[in-house]
Write a protein that holds these residues in place. Sequence first.
Motif, PDB file in Angstrom:
ATOM      1  N   LYS A 102     128.922 122.231  19.119  1.00 49.19           N
ATOM      2  CA  LYS A 102     128.945 121.859  20.341  1.00 49.19           C
ATOM      3  C   LYS A 102     128.147 123.080  21.101  1.00 49.19           C
ATOM      4  O   LYS A 102     127.075 123.038  21.928  1.00 49.19           O
ATOM      5  CB  LYS A 102     130.003 121.609  21.128  1.00 49.19           C
ATOM      6  CG  LYS A 102     129.835 121.007  22.646  1.00 49.19           C
ATOM      7  CD  LYS A 102     128.911 119.940  22.839  1.00 49.19           C
ATOM      8  CE  LYS A 102     128.979 119.439  24.115  1.00 49.19           C
ATOM      9  NZ  LYS A 102     128.428 120.481  25.366  1.00 49.19           N
ATOM     10  N   ALA A 103     128.748 124.406  20.930  1.00 48.12           N
ATOM     11  CA  ALA A 103     128.070 125.536  21.390  1.00 48.12           C
ATOM     12  C   ALA A 103     126.587 125.818  20.903  1.00 48.12           C
ATOM     13  O   ALA A 103     125.719 126.360  21.690  1.00 48.12           O
ATOM     14  CB  ALA A 103     128.948 126.814  21.052  1.00 48.12           C
ATOM     15  N   ASN A 104     126.186 125.419  19.707  1.00 49.38           N
ATOM     16  CA  ASN A 104     125.052 125.481  18.912  1.00 49.38           C
ATOM     17  C   ASN A 104     124.269 124.437  19.961  1.00 49.38           C
ATOM     18  O   ASN A 104     122.869 124.968  20.359  1.00 49.38           O
ATOM     19  CB  ASN A 104     124.867 125.279  17.695  1.00 49.38           C
ATOM     20  CG  ASN A 104     125.531 126.606  16.610  1.00 49.38           C
ATOM     21  OD1 ASN A 104     125.567 127.466  17.248  1.00 49.38           O
ATOM     22  ND2 ASN A 104     126.043 126.021  15.725  1.00 49.38           N
ATOM     23  N   LEU A 105     124.516 123.230  20.169  1.00 47.10           N
ATOM     24  CA  LEU A 105     123.708 122.271  20.817  1.00 47.10           C
ATOM     25  C   LEU A 105     123.467 122.937  22.204  1.00 47.10           C
ATOM     26  O   LEU A 105     122.562 122.890  22.822  1.00 47.10           O
ATOM     27  CB  LEU A 105     124.477 121.070  20.824  1.00 47.10           C
ATOM     28  CG  LEU A 105     123.674 119.734  21.511  1.00 47.10           C
ATOM     29  CD1 LEU A 105     122.190 119.535  21.011  1.00 47.10           C
ATOM     30  CD2 LEU A 105     124.483 118.401  21.447  1.00 47.10           C
ATOM     31  N   ASP A 106     124.498 123.444  23.084  1.00 46.86           N
ATOM     32  CA  ASP A 106     124.544 123.927  24.294  1.00 46.86           C
ATOM     33  C   ASP A 106     123.197 125.104  24.340  1.00 46.86           C
ATOM     34  O   ASP A 106     122.625 125.212  25.402  1.00 46.86           O
ATOM     35  CB  ASP A 106     125.816 124.189  24.971  1.00 46.86           C
ATOM     36  CG  ASP A 106     126.578 123.313  25.026  1.00 46.86           C
ATOM     37  OD1 ASP A 106     126.182 122.167  25.030  1.00 46.86           O
ATOM     38  OD2 ASP A 106     127.812 123.481  25.224  1.00 46.86           O
ATOM     39  N   TYR A 107     123.329 125.893  23.484  1.00 46.49           N
ATOM     40  CA  TYR A 107     122.666 127.140  23.315  1.00 46.49           C
ATOM     41  C   TYR A 107     121.159 126.608  23.190  1.00 46.49           C
ATOM     42  O   TYR A 107     120.468 127.033  23.853  1.00 46.49           O
ATOM     43  CB  TYR A 107     123.046 128.000  22.192  1.00 46.49           C
ATOM     44  CG  TYR A 107     122.050 129.063  21.725  1.00 46.49           C
ATOM     45  CD1 TYR A 107     122.131 130.258  22.996  1.00 46.49           C
ATOM     46  CD2 TYR A 107     121.222 129.197  20.785  1.00 46.49           C
ATOM     47  CE1 TYR A 107     121.349 131.451  22.372  1.00 46.49           C
ATOM     48  CE2 TYR A 107     120.227 130.141  20.781  1.00 46.49           C
ATOM     49  CZ  TYR A 107     120.263 131.282  21.557  1.00 46.49           C
ATOM     50  OH  TYR A 107     119.528 132.431  21.394  1.00 46.49           O
TER      51      TYR A 107
END
Length: 481
Positions: free
Chosen positions: A359-364
């Motif tokens: 999820k953090a990769n997608l947000d980034y």
Amino acid sequence: MRQSLLSLAVASVLLGGCSMIPDYQRPDAPVDGAWPQGAAYTANAAAQTDVSAAALGWREFFRDPALQQLVEVALSNNRDLRIAALNVDAYRAQHRIQRSELFPSIAAAGDGTRQRLPGDLSSSGEPTTSGQYSATLGTSAWEIDFFGRLRSLDEQALQLYFASEEAQRSTQISLVASVANAYLTLQADQQLLQLTRDTLETYRKSYALTERSFNVGVADALSLSQARTSVQSAEVSLAQYSRLVAQDRNALALLLGNGVPASLPQGEVLNADLLAEVPAGLPSELLQRRPDVVQAEHQLQAANASIGAARAAFFPNISLTANAGSASSELSGLFDGGSGSWLFQPSINLPIFTAGRLKANLDYAEVQKNIQVASYEKAIQTAFQEVADGLAARTTYEEQLTAQRALVGTSEEYYRLAERRFRTGVDSYLTLLDAQRQLFSAKQQLIGDRLNQLTSEVNLYKALGGGWHEQTTLAAAPAAD
């Protein structure tokens, strides 16, 4: 086995058409649809033609043969342009590397072992010697791109490659403009240096006359001191412009990547018709002809593609290891009948718990896209501002030069009258000194205004995307048979 591998490869290609990249929509240009209007732009109202500045070759825009030669040398030797070209090659190679991951890597392998076991480790209680030999052809851990992760990364690498090409174009346009501006600055400083030499010679003659008048009691000590001050002030300017000319040549040499030709004109170039008229066109055309704007859009598209890769990471990762070949306990029997072997080993990996990493990769990735959107919009705004400034400069510098030439003429007349009145004793030396300084200052300002006018035209040509083509290309439809 071969048919199974081929069928699986075809199926993976067809299913690989699935993409999670968001639909790309070009952001609206955050600028007006027309150039600014007003007193500073009156001469540019009719400048919007169907001819693009980007199609105006630099050989046609720069009419001075010496400047054309300098640009040609710079395009061949400048190190920044060479680095930009090598960066294009590097991004092209990176795209090829990324694209190769879409396809299985086929490799041939051969293996052989020979082993002896002592009797206490052998099941028969007797020492034994065994061997195993194999030869196989296959693929190992080939990721089948069912959810488009690899295709998203391929698209990202492709857009970055396109962006590097636009960066090379932008570097060339900047180089062409920089060489022209450096050449014009050198010519202006050489002209100022010659003006200072001529003025210093005039001041020295005036000082000599004043000194003789002082020696016979006609001129006072104040007039002599003022004359000496004028000479010393001009000597300061002479040293200053001598330094600037030397530094201008050094700056030009750096841009050329080579030595400055000794045959360059000496200062009179600014008085010639150096540049062609630059067509302004329409603001919307900047989106296609400004390489930095196009580069920013490719970077935005690359960031958009990275979102697809981040989304696909939430889904199962399917990979395949498969091979076919021959195996035998004896090397001599490796390719005998009945020694065939094969391996088919698909695997699936489904992420369940990653502590929020996916999820953090997608947000980034989404934040990076928003950053690129802002960068793209800023590139458009910067381009619009640079062109608007150039259009304003085009009219106002013409008016400024006309007024400055008139001021130089008036100052010359003022100087002649002041000198005549001083020699006849009507006015003091202070009036003559004021006339000398005003004339010197007016001529300096005229040279500076002419330089600013020419550099503003060069910068407008650059802002409109010109400087990429060597000459105008006339695209004509082929004649019908």
